[in-house]
Scaffold this motif. Structure first.
Motif, PDB file in Angstrom:
ATOM      1  N   MET A 198      33.223  23.526  31.317  1.00  0.00           N
ATOM      2  CA  MET A 198      34.536  23.242  30.725  1.00  0.00           C
ATOM      3  C   MET A 198      35.209  22.133  31.542  1.00  0.00           C
ATOM      4  O   MET A 198      35.075  22.122  32.770  1.00  0.00           O
ATOM      5  CB  MET A 198      35.372  24.525  30.815  1.00  0.00           C
ATOM      6  CG  MET A 198      36.469  24.618  29.812  1.00  0.00           C
ATOM      7  SD  MET A 198      37.458  26.116  30.083  1.00  0.00           S
ATOM      8  CE  MET A 198      36.369  27.399  29.597  1.00  0.00           C
ATOM      9  N   SER A 199      35.904  21.228  30.871  1.00  0.00           N
ATOM     10  CA  SER A 199      36.537  20.135  31.614  1.00  0.00           C
ATOM     11  C   SER A 199      37.644  20.701  32.510  1.00  0.00           C
ATOM     12  O   SER A 199      38.186  21.792  32.246  1.00  0.00           O
ATOM     13  CB  SER A 199      37.149  19.117  30.650  1.00  0.00           C
ATOM     14  OG  SER A 199      38.354  19.624  30.137  1.00  0.00           O
ATOM     15  N   HIS A 200      37.985  19.954  33.526  1.00  0.00           N
ATOM     16  CA  HIS A 200      39.001  20.445  34.457  1.00  0.00           C
ATOM     17  C   HIS A 200      40.340  20.671  33.739  1.00  0.00           C
ATOM     18  O   HIS A 200      41.020  21.678  33.956  1.00  0.00           O
ATOM     19  CB  HIS A 200      39.176  19.456  35.609  1.00  0.00           C
ATOM     20  CG  HIS A 200      40.174  19.949  36.593  1.00  0.00           C
ATOM     21  ND1 HIS A 200      39.883  20.896  37.542  1.00  0.00           N
ATOM     22  CD2 HIS A 200      41.499  19.684  36.721  1.00  0.00           C
ATOM     23  CE1 HIS A 200      40.970  21.176  38.227  1.00  0.00           C
ATOM     24  NE2 HIS A 200      41.970  20.455  37.755  1.00  0.00           N
ATOM     25  N   THR A 201      40.709  19.704  32.883  1.00  0.00           N
ATOM     26  CA  THR A 201      41.998  19.831  32.179  1.00  0.00           C
ATOM     27  C   THR A 201      42.002  21.090  31.312  1.00  0.00           C
ATOM     28  O   THR A 201      42.986  21.829  31.257  1.00  0.00           O
ATOM     29  CB  THR A 201      42.227  18.599  31.274  1.00  0.00           C
ATOM     30  OG1 THR A 201      41.965  17.448  32.046  1.00  0.00           O
ATOM     31  CG2 THR A 201      43.613  18.560  30.710  1.00  0.00           C
ATOM     32  N   GLN A 202      40.877  21.337  30.643  1.00  0.00           N
ATOM     33  CA  GLN A 202      40.811  22.515  29.775  1.00  0.00           C
ATOM     34  C   GLN A 202      40.927  23.802  30.601  1.00  0.00           C
ATOM     35  O   GLN A 202      41.630  24.740  30.221  1.00  0.00           O
ATOM     36  CB  GLN A 202      39.496  22.496  28.975  1.00  0.00           C
ATOM     37  CG  GLN A 202      39.410  23.587  27.924  1.00  0.00           C
ATOM     38  CD  GLN A 202      40.522  23.468  26.895  1.00  0.00           C
ATOM     39  OE1 GLN A 202      40.976  22.369  26.583  1.00  0.00           O
ATOM     40  NE2 GLN A 202      40.975  24.593  26.377  1.00  0.00           N
ATOM     41  N   LEU A 203      40.242  23.809  31.721  1.00  0.00           N
ATOM     42  CA  LEU A 203      40.279  24.981  32.596  1.00  0.00           C
ATOM     43  C   LEU A 203      41.717  25.262  33.039  1.00  0.00           C
ATOM     44  O   LEU A 203      42.200  26.394  33.005  1.00  0.00           O
ATOM     45  CB  LEU A 203      39.399  24.660  33.811  1.00  0.00           C
ATOM     46  CG  LEU A 203      38.911  25.792  34.684  1.00  0.00           C
ATOM     47  CD1 LEU A 203      38.244  26.871  33.857  1.00  0.00           C
ATOM     48  CD2 LEU A 203      37.896  25.238  35.704  1.00  0.00           C
ATOM     49  N   ARG A 204      42.407  24.185  33.391  1.00  0.00           N
ATOM     50  CA  ARG A 204      43.788  24.326  33.843  1.00  0.00           C
ATOM     51  C   ARG A 204      44.681  24.816  32.687  1.00  0.00           C
ATOM     52  O   ARG A 204      45.524  25.692  32.874  1.00  0.00           O
ATOM     53  CB  ARG A 204      44.258  22.961  34.333  1.00  0.00           C
ATOM     54  CG  ARG A 204      45.528  22.985  35.093  1.00  0.00           C
ATOM     55  CD  ARG A 204      46.206  21.657  34.948  1.00  0.00           C
ATOM     56  NE  ARG A 204      45.891  20.728  36.016  1.00  0.00           N
ATOM     57  CZ  ARG A 204      46.120  19.413  35.896  1.00  0.00           C
ATOM     58  NH1 ARG A 204      46.587  18.898  34.776  1.00  0.00           N
ATOM     59  NH2 ARG A 204      45.859  18.613  36.893  1.00  0.00           N
ATOM     60  N   ASP A 205      44.471  24.268  31.486  1.00  0.00           N
ATOM     61  CA  ASP A 205      45.260  24.708  30.329  1.00  0.00           C
ATOM     62  C   ASP A 205      45.064  26.199  30.056  1.00  0.00           C
ATOM     63  O   ASP A 205      46.011  26.933  29.761  1.00  0.00           O
ATOM     64  CB  ASP A 205      44.858  23.929  29.064  1.00  0.00           C
ATOM     65  CG  ASP A 205      45.332  22.484  29.104  1.00  0.00           C
ATOM     66  OD1 ASP A 205      46.137  22.135  29.991  1.00  0.00           O
ATOM     67  OD2 ASP A 205      44.892  21.695  28.232  1.00  0.00           O
TER      68      ASP A 205
END
Ligand code: HEM
Length: 447
Positions: free
Chosen positions: A243-250
């Motif tokens: 999973m992309s970092h931004t997605q993980l953070r979201d």
């Protein structure tokens, strides 16, 4: 043959803007009384539909859900907070993320979480001062945040937890109804919201920083932890990509917020209502004495805590923490005999439905015992929907109900609680329905 949808124009030029800014729940109720099924509401230059009929709500959430996506508010206005996380994403992408998260909410996992819930609640209650004012909303927010952090994200430091709590609190303040300022800003065009916007941006920045830190910590100390963060980190897509970092953070931001705020509000409203209705409090105390006695509650007690469950259900009936659900129609669709054109927003109002005298006697009164099995069996399904419905049903419903039952039981057993006199508890509509200035109580040691 389609039927024309009735329209409510409101005031010349501003439509319902003023009413919806000052008291959206009163407007929803009033519209619902006048138009019991559906109405097109003007907020120039736009209009949107308010749907308040159980059968039509079921079509939007369940049978015709493919025609509806999450609404623009979540996607644009609250995008810094939720990003493209589970609450706001759509389509195949959402489905994949939901399937990935689902195992963290299986009953077996919740049974494991129950021990954390009980232990954290015991610590939080023991730390409360006696004979001094305590804000029960702040207490419940802190407790449920601690629980979601430990159950879904594993150990995080007290500093990180504190930063998350504060940042979420500050971010939510941005969404609180602020009628005078909103109206003054729209008339004068002055930058009256600058300070509020800046505080929101600071809160999001703080939240992003600490969540990045939690993710980096976990990545630098790989473990076989099977909590939600571990599952998100281990997930691979069809191309074997993480999973992309931004997605993980979201996803993390969404779950921290969705996973604690609504449960804390359910508990706060339940406690406030019980303290205002001593007869109900006594009934609940009798049940707890009978079922639990002097020990701590556990998962096995839950089926026997019938009245406690009714109290929680009734609190969400009168004060649903998620008081509206909004969708955007993506392709023309007929619900009942009404055509909803693509591009229009649709609002479903739990608040108005839950106080509809067609389904509830004395709809505004606190009557936990109304939730008998026979009453539930005859109630139309979407006359009560605090957790939404259909594929987007709250993923944390079971978690929340078990958590709220265990915590409420422990709170009521803890001591003699009293409301601080003369306080006015006023509902405030932000993203959730919350008591504006909290609920102040005092605890006296039980003899
Ligand atoms: C009493 C407590 C709670 C209430 C009243 C509540 C209410 C809701 C509602 C109404 C929705 C649907 C929103 C929509 O259809 O647009 C929802 C979705 C969601 N809730 Fe809850 N919730 C509660 C507790 C929780 C907890 C404890 C968690 C996680 C630990 C959680 C996580 C979520 C997530 C991730 C979604 C989005 C699910 C999806 O669209 O796939 N909620 N919640």
């Amino acid at each position: 043959m389609p039927i024309a949808i009735p329209q409510s124009h409101g005031l010349p030029r501003i439509g319902h803007m003023l009413g919806l800014t000052i008291d959206p729940m009163a407007v929803m109720q009033q519209l619902h009384r006048q138009f019991p099924q559906i109405v097109e509401v003007a907020v120039p230059p736009h209009t949107f539909f308010v749907v308040t009929d159980p059968t039509l709500i079921e079509e939007v959430l369940v049978t015709k859900q493919k025609h509806f996506h999450k609404d623009g508010f979540l996607k644009h206005h609250a995008s810094a907070l939720f990003g493209n996380g589970l609450l706001s994403s759509d389509g195949d992408f959402w489905l994949r993320q939901r399937r990935m998260a689902q195992p963290a909410f299986h009953r077996q996992r919740i049974t494991e979480y129950s021990e954390i819930i009980i232990a954290k609640t015991a610590v939080a209650l023991a730390a409360l001062p006696h004979n001094q004012p305590v804000d029960i909303l702040a207490t419940m927010m802190e407790l449920t945040l601690t629980i979601v952090a430990e159950t879904l994200f594993g150990a995080i430091t007290p500093r990180q937890l504190h930063t998350i709590g504060q940042a979420l609190h500050d971010a939510m303040a941005y969404f609180a109804n602020d009628p005078l300022r909103d109206i003054a800003a729209s008339i004068t065009k002055l930058p009256l919201h600058d300070a509020k916007n800046a505080a929101y941006a600071t809160a999001i920045q703080a939240l992003d920083t600490v969540i990045d830190e939690i993710i980096a910590d976990r990545m630098s100390h790989p473990s076989d932890a099977t909590d939600l963060l571990g599952m998100f980190l281990a997930a691979r897509d069809d191309d074997d990509q993480p999973m992309s970092h931004t997605q993980l953070r979201d996803e993390c931001k969404t779950l921290f917020l969705a996973g604690h705020e609504t449960t804390a509000l359910t508990l706060t409203w339940s406690i406030w209502l019980l303290l205002r209705h001593p007869d109900c409090l006594q009934t609940m105390q009798r049940e707890l004495t009978q079922v639990i006695g002097d020990r701590l509650p556990n998962m096995a007690d839950i089926p026997n805590l019938v009245y406690t469950e009714q109290v929680i259900r009734e609190a969400m009936h009168l004060y649903p923490p998620a008081y509206t659900i909004a969708r955007s129609c993506i392709a023309d669709v007929t619900i009942g005999d009404y055509v909803i054109p693509a591009g229009k927003d649709v609002t479903l109002s739990q608040y108005a439905m839950h106080r509809d005298p067609r389904w509830y006697d004395q709809p505004d009164a606190f009557i936990p015992t109304r939730w008998s099995e026979s009453f539930k069996a005859q109630l139309p399904k979407y006359a009560y929907f605090p957790f939404g419905g259909g594929p987007r049903l709250c993923i944390g419903q079971q978690f929340a109900l078990i958590e709220a039952t265990l915590i409420l039981a422990m709170v009521v057993r803890h001591g003699d609680w009293q409301l601080i006199p003369w306080q006015r508890v006023v509902p405030l509509t932000a993203i959730t329905l919350r008591p504006k200035r909290g609920v102040m109580v005092q605890i006296h040691r039980r003899a």
